[in-house]
Scaffold this motif. Structure first.
Motif, PDB file in Angstrom:
ATOM      1  N   LYS A   1      -4.031   7.694   1.798  1.00  0.00           N
ATOM      2  CA  LYS A   1      -3.806   6.664   0.780  1.00  0.00           C
ATOM      3  C   LYS A   1      -3.834   7.185  -0.651  1.00  0.00           C
ATOM      4  O   LYS A   1      -3.409   6.497  -1.567  1.00  0.00           O
ATOM      5  CB  LYS A   1      -4.891   5.589   0.895  1.00  0.00           C
ATOM      6  CG  LYS A   1      -4.949   4.916   2.249  1.00  0.00           C
ATOM      7  CD  LYS A   1      -6.186   4.035   2.323  1.00  0.00           C
ATOM      8  CE  LYS A   1      -6.305   3.411   3.694  1.00  0.00           C
ATOM      9  NZ  LYS A   1      -7.489   2.557   3.795  1.00  0.00           N
TER      10      LYS A   1
ATOM     11  N   ASN B   1      -5.814   7.063   8.027  1.00  0.00           N
ATOM     12  CA  ASN B   1      -5.397   5.714   7.683  1.00  0.00           C
ATOM     13  C   ASN B   1      -6.543   4.721   7.792  1.00  0.00           C
ATOM     14  O   ASN B   1      -6.884   4.043   6.844  1.00  0.00           O
ATOM     15  CB  ASN B   1      -4.245   5.324   8.609  1.00  0.00           C
ATOM     16  CG  ASN B   1      -3.497   4.123   8.069  1.00  0.00           C
ATOM     17  OD1 ASN B   1      -3.919   3.533   7.079  1.00  0.00           O
ATOM     18  ND2 ASN B   1      -2.408   3.764   8.702  1.00  0.00           N
TER      19      ASN B   1
ATOM     20  N   MET C   1       0.836  -1.200   0.000  1.00  0.00           N
ATOM     21  CA  MET C   1       0.000   0.000   0.000  1.00  0.00           C
ATOM     22  C   MET C   1       0.871   1.251   0.000  1.00  0.00           C
ATOM     23  O   MET C   1       1.747   1.426   0.831  1.00  0.00           O
ATOM     24  CB  MET C   1      -0.883  -0.021   1.265  1.00  0.00           C
ATOM     25  CG  MET C   1      -1.810   1.152   1.392  1.00  0.00           C
ATOM     26  SD  MET C   1      -3.088   1.153   0.132  1.00  0.00           S
ATOM     27  CE  MET C   1      -4.485   1.607   1.127  1.00  0.00           C
TER      28      MET C   1
ATOM     29  N   TYR D   1       1.441   5.369   0.278  1.00  0.00           N
ATOM     30  CA  TYR D   1       0.879   6.513   0.996  1.00  0.00           C
ATOM     31  C   TYR D   1       1.412   7.813   0.395  1.00  0.00           C
ATOM     32  O   TYR D   1       2.530   7.858  -0.125  1.00  0.00           O
ATOM     33  CB  TYR D   1       1.232   6.444   2.488  1.00  0.00           C
ATOM     34  CG  TYR D   1       0.302   5.527   3.233  1.00  0.00           C
ATOM     35  CD1 TYR D   1      -0.840   6.023   3.856  1.00  0.00           C
ATOM     36  CD2 TYR D   1       0.543   4.159   3.276  1.00  0.00           C
ATOM     37  CE1 TYR D   1      -1.716   5.177   4.515  1.00  0.00           C
ATOM     38  CE2 TYR D   1      -0.334   3.303   3.936  1.00  0.00           C
ATOM     39  CZ  TYR D   1      -1.460   3.823   4.547  1.00  0.00           C
ATOM     40  OH  TYR D   1      -2.321   2.992   5.186  1.00  0.00           O
TER      41      TYR D   1
END
Length: 419
Positions: free
Chosen positions: A143, A165, A1, A3
DNA sequence: TCTGGGGTCCTAGGACCC
DNA sequence: TCTGGGGTCCTAGGACCC
């Protein structure tokens, strides 16, 4: 993932002025646009007493400015650009993947491999920049870019750092977040969203009909929607090279004289071509315009035309010549001109010019351009220039409240008196 | 009296081609 | 006189951003 962090300087122009003028501490500060036309930046103290409407004409604010003892500055781009560079250099230490989005903000990307304490990271960024430049920043992390932008907005109200988050927390914030503050939603689309009863960021995220959004708001609207859902559509842009560039100004007074216009256009072409050479690019077309003051009653005239080059160029003389050719075509006597400008289009890196630009066109005098640039860099802007730019430049913009170029001009460096 | 400047991306529609 | 369909490229203008 992945950021994204968005780091944004708090009322940047005002903060830059404040660094060098400690006497303005605690006072409202306003920075004016070019020509001292309208107010474009406000610090928190100014916003707290009701200032803050973007581009409100300066003359309408004068009474209130006097009443509240507001510190007023003409815009000082030499100072802001230099402070911006300092901020960006520090920021770069925090992530190798960085996109300078504007003079006062940048995205950082964090890949999915490391384990980050984002709250701590945000605080470290803030501290480093404040300690080393005196500029306060807000940090938003999430994100997607759109969510990072939103986090940044929240950060400014809640202490400087905001990390979004967990999904539940994100939804909670989305429900409180008015649509018009979402990055990418402007005035026009806001009106259409209102008709669809979409009022908050959460409404858009959960709107069931994706096709309708696509149809009305095109790809742009759909991307915002997906970004709010945590699906990243907007990638980091790594090239900082401009694709178009130009220089334009409003004049201090109405210009009736063609000769003055030609000097101004030469000046603008000079400035724009420097931007091109700095990024080692060439352009394949130039356009120039002149127009009357739209705020004045009476007939208006807007003249514009362009010239296409057969090979790319960044040669200042060639560009000035072209700008003058355009002026000959578009100039109409009898008007008072308030604004003019030059734009350079179809910009590509010099290396991508079909052949090596430095050999291609013998009419481009690159050595001369390089020498001029070097002299001006060393001895100050406009030390040497084409005579076409004129000497007195009476049409120049008004800047009655300009601060010094503390960081980029030796003779304007900050002086400290000890008494 | 006085109203900024500099960018990006996207789309629709025209021109043109086979 | 009747007159298709599909594709690409370019540009102007809209919308948005700081």
């Amino acid at each position: 993932m992945k950021y994204f962090a968005l780091v944004d300087c708090n009322s940047f122009y005002c903060s830059c002025e404040k660094v060098f003028r400690p006497d303005t501490r605690g006072r409202p500060v306003i920075v004016l646009s070019n020509n001292d036309g309208c107010a474009i930046a406000f610090n928190k103290e100014a916003k707290d007493i009701g200032f803050g409407e973007m581009c409100e004409p300066f003359y309408k604010l004068k009474d209130r400015i006097r009443k509240h003892n507001v510190a007023v500055f003409s815009s000082n781009y030499a100072l802001y650009d230099n402070m911006s560079r300092r901020v960006m250099r520090i920021l770069h230490e925090f992530s190798p993947r960085m996109e300078v989005y504007s003079v006062d903000e940048a995205f950082l990307e964090y890949d999915g491999f490391g384990h980050y304490d984002f709250e701590q990271q945000g605080r470290d960024i803030r501290n480093a920049i404040y300690q080393r430049t005196g500029i306060p920043v807000g940090v938003g992390i999430s994100k997607t870019k759109v969510l990072a932008k939103m986090a940044n907005r929240i950060a400014k109200e809640t202490g400087g750092v905001c990390v979004l988050n967990e999904d539940d927390r994100i939804d909670e914030e989305l429900k409180k977040f008015p649509l018009k503050k979402v990055w990418g939603i402007g005035r026009k689309s806001l009106a259409k969203f209102t008709e669809l009863k979409i009022k908050t960021a959460y409404d858009l995220k959960t709107f069931p009909d994706d096709h309708l959004i696509q149809k009305i708001f095109t790809k742009v609207g759909r991307q915002v929607q997906d970004e709010l859902r945590g699906i990243s559509c907007l990638e980091m842009e790594d090239s900082e090279d401009l694709k178009n560039t130009g220089t334009s100004r409003s004049f201090g007074y109405d210009v009736h004289n063609k000769h003055e216009l030609s000097e101004a256009l030469a000046h603008f072409a000079t400035h724009a071509s420097l931007k091109l050479r700095r990024q080692k690019s060439v352009c394949f077309s130039i356009s120039a315009f002149i127009h009357t003051n739209p705020h004045k009653p009476g007939p208006q005239y807007f003249g514009e035309d362009s010239i296409v080059f057969s090979t790319g160029t960044c040669d200042v003389m060639k560009l000035i010549q072209a700008a003058h050719q355009i002026l000959d075509r578009i100039y109409k006597s009898g008007h008072g001109y308030k604004k003019a400008g030059v734009m350079l289009n179809h910009v590509v890196p010099a290396g991508e010019n079909q052949m090596d630009i430095f050999q291609e066109d013998p009419s481009d005098n690159h050595k001369m351009n390089l020498v001029m640039d070097q002299i001006n860099k060393r001895y100050g802007q406009h030390t040497i220039k084409s005579a076409a730019c004129g000497l007195d430049q009476a049409w120049k913009t008004v800047a009655d409240y300009k601060s010094q170029r503390y960081t980029t001009a030796w003779n304007e460096i900050l002086k400290i008196k000890v008494s």
